[in-house]
Design a protein around this motif. Structure first.
Motif, PDB file in Angstrom:
ATOM      1  N   LEU A  59       1.359   2.612  -3.487  1.00 55.36           N
ATOM      2  CA  LEU A  59       0.212   3.351  -4.027  1.00 55.36           C
ATOM      3  C   LEU A  59       0.185   4.772  -3.457  1.00 55.36           C
ATOM      4  N   LEU A  60       0.413   4.880  -2.146  1.00 54.78           N
ATOM      5  CA  LEU A  60       0.397   6.211  -1.520  1.00 54.78           C
ATOM      6  C   LEU A  60       1.518   7.072  -2.077  1.00 54.78           C
ATOM      7  N   ARG A 108       0.545   8.252  -5.583  1.00 48.76           N
ATOM      8  CA  ARG A 108      -0.439   9.348  -5.543  1.00 48.76           C
ATOM      9  C   ARG A 108       0.257  10.661  -5.196  1.00 48.76           C
ATOM     10  N   GLU A 149      -8.091   4.031 -11.235  1.00 51.88           N
ATOM     11  CA  GLU A 149      -8.118   2.696 -10.620  1.00 51.88           C
ATOM     12  C   GLU A 149      -9.522   2.395 -10.115  1.00 51.88           C
ATOM     13  N   TYR A 176      -3.232  10.003   6.422  1.00 48.45           N
ATOM     14  CA  TYR A 176      -2.478   9.044   5.611  1.00 48.45           C
ATOM     15  C   TYR A 176      -1.007   9.450   5.492  1.00 48.45           C
ATOM     16  N   GLU A 205       0.821  -1.213   0.000  1.00 49.28           N
ATOM     17  CA  GLU A 205       0.000   0.000   0.000  1.00 49.28           C
ATOM     18  C   GLU A 205       0.857   1.267   0.000  1.00 49.28           C
ATOM     19  N   ARG A 253     -12.767  12.759  -2.873  1.00 52.81           N
ATOM     20  CA  ARG A 253     -11.988  12.447  -1.678  1.00 52.81           C
ATOM     21  C   ARG A 253     -10.621  13.116  -1.777  1.00 52.81           C
ATOM     22  N   ASP A 300     -12.226   7.515   2.223  1.00 49.37           N
ATOM     23  CA  ASP A 300     -11.914   6.101   2.028  1.00 49.37           C
ATOM     24  C   ASP A 300     -13.047   5.239   2.578  1.00 49.37           C
ATOM     25  N   ILE A 353     -12.064   1.152  -7.263  1.00 47.63           N
ATOM     26  CA  ILE A 353     -11.856   1.439  -5.835  1.00 47.63           C
ATOM     27  C   ILE A 353     -11.627   0.166  -5.022  1.00 47.63           C
ATOM     28  N   ARG A 396     -14.934   9.632  -7.230  1.00 50.32           N
ATOM     29  CA  ARG A 396     -15.543   8.294  -7.218  1.00 50.32           C
ATOM     30  C   ARG A 396     -17.036   8.438  -7.519  1.00 50.32           C
TER      31      ARG A 396
HETATM   32  C1  IPM Z   1      -8.299   2.783  -1.675  1.00 54.54           C
HETATM   33  C2  IPM Z   1      -7.510   1.844  -0.778  1.00 54.54           C
HETATM   34  C3  IPM Z   1      -6.205   2.496  -0.385  1.00 54.54           C
HETATM   35  C4  IPM Z   1      -6.529   3.719   0.460  1.00 54.54           C
HETATM   36  C5  IPM Z   1      -5.193   1.608   0.370  1.00 54.54           C
HETATM   37  C6  IPM Z   1      -4.918   0.340  -0.357  1.00 54.54           C
HETATM   38  C7  IPM Z   1      -3.918   2.347   0.649  1.00 54.54           C
HETATM   39  O1  IPM Z   1      -8.244   1.445   0.323  1.00 54.54           O
HETATM   40  O2  IPM Z   1      -7.800   3.146  -2.737  1.00 54.54           O
HETATM   41  O3  IPM Z   1      -9.420   3.128  -1.316  1.00 54.54           O
HETATM   42  O4  IPM Z   1      -6.778   3.605   1.662  1.00 54.54           O
HETATM   43  O5  IPM Z   1      -6.530   4.814  -0.112  1.00 54.54           O
END
Ligand code: IPM
Ligand code: NAD
Ligand code: MN
Length: 360
Positions: free
Chosen positions: A92-93, A96, A272, A141, A89, A134, A242, A274, A106
């Motif tokens: 991904l963070l 972003r 992506e 985070y 994870e 969001r 989230d 969700i 979303r």
């Molecule tokens: C989302 C996921 C991610 C988040 C995780 C995987 C880091 O839950 O994209 O909603 O919390 O943003």
């Protein structure tokens, strides 16, 4: 020059659903004469296995050099040890943050075929059509984290500028829709929420045509279930968004249906579904590709400036679901591939209709 789409399939069902989205984009390109170039890169657990890091430098560089990024999902039990030094994870963070995509859109509408899987009664689902915005690159985070033997902390910090830019995106989106904006916070307890609410209040003067309301996050969790049809654009900080968007996905009937677009100041975005890597169904060819395909449509709309192609892909997906090509999460017996092929079939027949109309 061809458009460069960086492809990050990731883990679990990520590769299955991104393959479906790519096939749809290739069909769109063929039908309309566009040229898309895809480059594939590791992220998440598979990147940890191969390179020891969840976001290899080559992946980051390719995404920064691309016109748009399409991502599947990251994570899974193999990498979920709480003591692990690196987690999927984190990749991904970090991505972003590197792309500066602070606004995560979303959108949600309920397809009639999916409605029976919603926990809400059918009459509650009529006219549900909202977009969640969001905040994606700030808040708890990304705040400092500490860990002691018997204590831990996560800092939630927001600057006014971070709040303002995502709120402006939400106000602008509301203007293009039904002109209603719901701002979610916990201003009765949190200082960051009080800054959030004050900033929303200040900006409202610049958007007099948009009706702004504030909701506390706990009651918002309830209102999403009791009157989902009353919302148009909803905006919140990172963690609240989230949680509330997974709740919203349940309203739609399956987590597998929801797409997302993460946008910053320029046209490049990260797209992506969700949902996560769904380890329980990975490798079986039954993942619902709808969220990923709808994310590809958002990519066409927001990063490539092709709204007609985006709309065509969205209606092809809607039609494929209409005719009952449903994966098991929606009570069907169809595979990921079957739904993808049905969508592509509808894309081609729509284009045949368009050509006939043009000839007439
Ligand atoms: C989302 C996921 C991610 C988040 C995780 C995987 C880091 O839950 O994209 O909603 O919390 O943003
Ligand atoms: P999940 O979203 O992976 O799965 C939750 C449930 O929904 C599972 O039963 C799964 O089978 C089902 N589901 C999800 N997507 C589906 C689809 N497309 N078709 C059919 N069914 C689908 O959430 P989880 O199990 O809590 O998390 C698994 C892993 O995914 C964790 O490591 C988590 O951190 C990660 N995750 C990643 C992302 C992301 O990459 N953006 C998002 C959420 C979770
Ligand atoms: Mn989530």
């Amino acid at each position: 020059m061809s458009t460069h789409i960086a492809l990050l399939p990731g883990d679990g069902i990520g590769p299955e659903v991104t393959a479906a989205a790519v096939q749809c984009l290739e069909a769109v390109a063929e039908i309309h004469g566009y040229s898309f170039r895809f480059s594939e890169h590791p992220i998440g657990g598979c990147a940890i296995d191969a390179y020891g890091t969840a976001l290899p430098e080559t992946t980051r560089a390719a995404c920064l050099a691309s016109d748009a990024v399409l991502l599947g999902a990251v994570g899974g039990p193999k990498w979920s040890d709480p003591r692990a030094a690196v987690r999927p994870e984190q990749g991904l963070l970090a991505l972003r943050a590197a792309l500066g995509v602070y606004a995560n859109l979303r959108p949600l509408q309920v397809h009639p075929r999916a409605a029976q899987f919603s926990p809400l009664r059918p009459e509650k689902l009529r006219q549900v059509d909202f977009v969640f915005v969001r905040e994606l690159t700030g808040g708890i985070y990304f705040g400092a984290k500490t860990r002691e033997s018997d204590a831990a902390s996560d800092l939630c910090r927001y600057s006014e500028a971070e709040i303002e830019r995502v709120l402006r995106r939400a106000f602008t989106l509301a203007r293009e829709r039904r002109r209603k904006l719901t701002s979610v916070d916990k201003a009765n307890v949190l200082e960051t929420s009080r800054l959030w609410r004050a900033t929303a209040q200040r900006l409202a003067a610049e958007y007099p045509d948009v009706a702004l309301e504030h909701q506390l996050v706990d009651s918002m969790a309830m209102l999403l279930l009791t009157r989902p049809h009353s919302f148009d654009v909803i905006v919140s900080e990172n963690l609240f968004g989230d949680i509330l968007t997974d709740e919203a996905a349940a309203i739609a009937g399956s987590l597998g249906l929801l797409p997302s677009a993460s946008l910053g100041d320029g046209p490049r975005g990260l797209y992506e579904p969700i949902h996560g890597s769904a380890p329980d169904i990975a490798g079986q060819g039954i993942a619902n590709p709808a969220g990923a395909i709808a994310s590809a449509a958002l990519l066409l709309r927001y990063s490539l400036g092709l709204p007609a192609a985006a709309g065509a892909l969205e209606s092809a997906l809607w039609l494929a679901l209409d005719e009952g090509v449903l994966t098991p999460d929606l009570g069907g017996h169809h595979s990921t591939t079957a739904l993808t092929e049905a969508v592509i079939g509808h894309l081609w027949s729509q284009s045949a209709v368009d050509a006939a109309v043009a000839r007439a």
